[in-house]
Design a protein around this motif. Structure first.
Motif, short mmCIF file in Angstrom:
data_model
loop_
_atom_site.label_atom_id
_atom_site.label_comp_id
_atom_site.label_asym_id
_atom_site.label_seq_id
_atom_site.Cartn_x
_atom_site.Cartn_y
_atom_site.Cartn_z
N ALA A 116 0.82 -1.22 0.00
CA ALA A 116 0.00 0.00 0.00
C ALA A 116 0.85 1.27 0.00
CB ALA A 116 -0.93 0.00 1.22
N GLY A 117 2.17 1.12 0.17
CA GLY A 117 3.03 2.29 0.22
C GLY A 117 2.90 3.07 1.52
N ASP A 118 2.41 2.41 2.57
CA ASP A 118 2.20 3.06 3.86
C ASP A 118 3.46 2.89 4.71
OD1 ASP A 118 1.43 3.81 6.46
OD2 ASP A 118 -0.65 3.19 6.12
N GLU A 119 4.34 3.89 4.67
CA GLU A 119 5.64 3.78 5.33
C GLU A 119 5.52 3.61 6.84
OE1 GLU A 119 8.48 6.76 4.12
OE2 GLU A 119 7.41 7.04 2.21
N ALA A 120 4.66 4.41 7.48
CA ALA A 120 4.52 4.36 8.93
C ALA A 120 4.00 3.00 9.38
CB ALA A 120 3.60 5.47 9.42
N ARG A 121 2.99 2.49 8.69
CA ARG A 121 2.40 1.20 9.07
C ARG A 121 3.39 0.06 8.81
NH1 ARG A 121 -1.75 -2.04 6.41
NH2 ARG A 121 -1.89 -0.42 4.80
N ALA A 122 4.15 0.17 7.73
CA ALA A 122 5.14 -0.86 7.43
C ALA A 122 6.21 -0.92 8.51
CB ALA A 122 5.78 -0.58 6.07
N MET A 123 6.65 0.26 8.96
CA MET A 123 7.65 0.30 10.03
C MET A 123 7.12 -0.30 11.32
SD MET A 123 9.65 3.97 9.87
CE MET A 123 10.74 3.47 11.19
N GLU A 124 5.93 0.10 11.70
CA GLU A 124 5.37 -0.36 12.97
C GLU A 124 5.11 -1.86 12.95
OE1 GLU A 124 4.58 0.04 16.84
OE2 GLU A 124 5.32 1.60 15.49
N ALA A 125 4.59 -2.35 11.83
CA ALA A 125 4.30 -3.79 11.73
C ALA A 125 5.58 -4.61 11.79
CB ALA A 125 3.55 -4.08 10.43
N THR A 126 6.63 -4.13 11.14
CA THR A 126 7.90 -4.85 11.12
C THR A 126 8.59 -4.79 12.47
OG1 THR A 126 8.15 -4.32 8.78
CG2 THR A 126 10.11 -5.09 9.95
N ARG A 127 8.58 -3.62 13.09
CA ARG A 127 9.20 -3.49 14.42
C ARG A 127 8.53 -4.43 15.42
NH1 ARG A 127 8.45 1.61 15.02
NH2 ARG A 127 10.52 2.32 14.36
N GLY A 128 7.21 -4.47 15.40
CA GLY A 128 6.49 -5.35 16.31
C GLY A 128 6.72 -6.82 16.04
N HIS A 129 6.98 -7.14 14.78
CA HIS A 129 7.23 -8.53 14.38
C HIS A 129 8.59 -9.02 14.88
CE1 HIS A 129 7.52 -12.13 11.95
NE2 HIS A 129 8.54 -11.64 11.28
N VAL A 130 9.59 -8.15 14.86
CA VAL A 130 10.96 -8.57 15.15
C VAL A 130 11.34 -8.41 16.61
CG1 VAL A 130 13.40 -8.19 14.61
CG2 VAL A 130 11.68 -8.06 12.79
N VAL A 131 10.94 -7.30 17.23
CA VAL A 131 11.39 -7.04 18.60
C VAL A 131 10.87 -8.12 19.54
CG1 VAL A 131 9.45 -5.59 19.39
CG2 VAL A 131 11.78 -5.17 20.25
N VAL A 132 11.72 -8.49 20.51
CA VAL A 132 11.37 -9.55 21.45
C VAL A 132 11.31 -8.94 22.85
CG1 VAL A 132 12.08 -11.75 22.44
CG2 VAL A 132 12.44 -11.31 20.02
N GLN A 133 10.11 -8.80 23.38
CA GLN A 133 9.91 -8.19 24.68
C GLN A 133 8.89 -9.00 25.48
OE1 GLN A 133 8.70 -4.20 23.63
NE2 GLN A 133 10.80 -3.44 23.61
N GLY A 134 8.83 -8.72 26.77
CA GLY A 134 7.80 -9.32 27.61
C GLY A 134 7.75 -10.83 27.55
N GLU A 135 6.57 -11.36 27.31
CA GLU A 135 6.38 -12.81 27.30
C GLU A 135 7.18 -13.48 26.19
OE1 GLU A 135 2.27 -13.74 27.08
OE2 GLU A 135 1.83 -13.09 29.14
N ARG A 136 7.33 -12.81 25.05
CA ARG A 136 8.09 -13.41 23.95
C ARG A 136 9.55 -13.61 24.35
NH1 ARG A 136 7.42 -10.49 18.31
NH2 ARG A 136 9.09 -11.97 17.85
N PHE A 137 10.10 -12.67 25.10
CA PHE A 137 11.48 -12.81 25.53
C PHE A 137 11.60 -13.92 26.58
CE2 PHE A 137 15.34 -11.22 27.84
CZ PHE A 137 16.22 -11.45 26.80
N THR A 138 10.66 -14.00 27.47
CA THR A 138 10.65 -15.07 28.47
C THR A 138 10.53 -16.43 27.80
OG1 THR A 138 9.59 -13.59 30.09
CG2 THR A 138 9.50 -15.95 30.54
N ASP A 139 9.67 -16.52 26.80
CA ASP A 139 9.52 -17.77 26.05
C ASP A 139 10.83 -18.16 25.36
OD1 ASP A 139 6.87 -17.98 26.76
OD2 ASP A 139 6.11 -17.13 24.89
N LEU A 140 11.53 -17.18 24.80
CA LEU A 140 12.78 -17.45 24.12
C LEU A 140 13.83 -17.97 25.10
CD1 LEU A 140 14.66 -17.40 21.69
CD2 LEU A 140 15.04 -14.96 22.09
N LEU A 141 13.95 -17.33 26.25
CA LEU A 141 14.92 -17.78 27.26
C LEU A 141 14.58 -19.18 27.74
CD1 LEU A 141 15.46 -14.56 29.43
CD2 LEU A 141 16.87 -15.44 27.56
#
Length: 218
Positions: free
Chosen positions: A184-209
């Motif tokens: 869609a050419g939506d730069e802001a939404r693309a950034m936010e969706a990708t950042r949320g997909h990659v960053v590992v925080q909270g429960e996801r980080f606990t699950d990884l450990l």
């Protein structure tokens, strides 16, 4: 470096990524040379390449060992990875051509098949294709090189994430949001969706450990 050294680097890296070689494992040049049927010289060159990536450490009097990463360091690396890939997605939303979108979609469909079959190994490789296509779609070669280098460093941990229950389907859904935003050419939404997909925080980080601890215990 020879092509043989590069091939050996990839083979050893794959064993680290799949958990066959765990953090702290000593890498004996003679044993590796015998196992791969080569001389010690290309093995030594391959280990030097892996040390440059940070996947192994060359220690005095101990030689090469698979690198261990502290939880804090791992969290920091994923934070940087998230920002690099978010930048790739923003530029992809602005610059990508139809051929770029086609490559993203092909990798996305491979992820769909792997998720449907609940095959984390197949998904892992399709997922790598998706992210590599995203780097290319940014049309910024330097940025792509930096993202790819950190991706290699994080390969074992990104693979482990996919073994968490229901992670395959969630990852696929997140890819869909990234692809839709880029298309869609939506730069802001693309950034936010990708950042949320990659960053590992909270429960996801606990699950990884937890996954790392289970693998090391096994």
């Amino acid at each position: 470096m020879s092509r043989l050294s590069e091939t050996l680097r990839e083979a050893i890296e794959e064993e680290v990524a799949t958990g066959k070689l765990l953090p702290g494992t000593h890498l004996d040049e003679i044993e590796l040379a015998q196992r791969f049927g080569v001389s010690r010289t290309p093995i030594r060159e391959a280990l030097s390449l892996l040390a440059g990536e940070g996947l192994i450490e060359i220690r005095p009097r101990r030689g090469a060992v698979v690198a261990s990463v502290s939880p804090q360091r791992l969290l920091e690396m994923f934070e940087v990875m998230a920002e690099l890939e978010a930048m790739c997605a923003r530029l992809a939303a602005r610059r990508s051509a139809e051929a770029d979108l086609q490559r993203l979609d092909e990798a996305h469909q491979a992820c769909r098949s792997a998720a449907a079959e609940r095959d984390p190994d197949a998904y892992f490789y399709a997922n790598e294709r998706f992210h590599t296509a995203l780097y290319a779609a940014s049309r910024n070669e330097f940025l792509g090189e930096q993202a790819h280098a950190l991706q290699r460093r994080l390969r074992p941990y990104r693979r482990l994430q996919l073994r968490v229950r229901n992670r395959l389907q969630r990852s696929f859904d997140e890819h869909q949001a990234i692809l839709d935003a880029v298309r869609a050419g939506d730069e802001a939404r693309a950034m936010e969706a990708t950042r949320g997909h990659v960053v590992v925080q909270g429960e996801r980080f606990t699950d990884l450990l937890s996954s790392i601890a289970q693998l090391e215990a096994a």
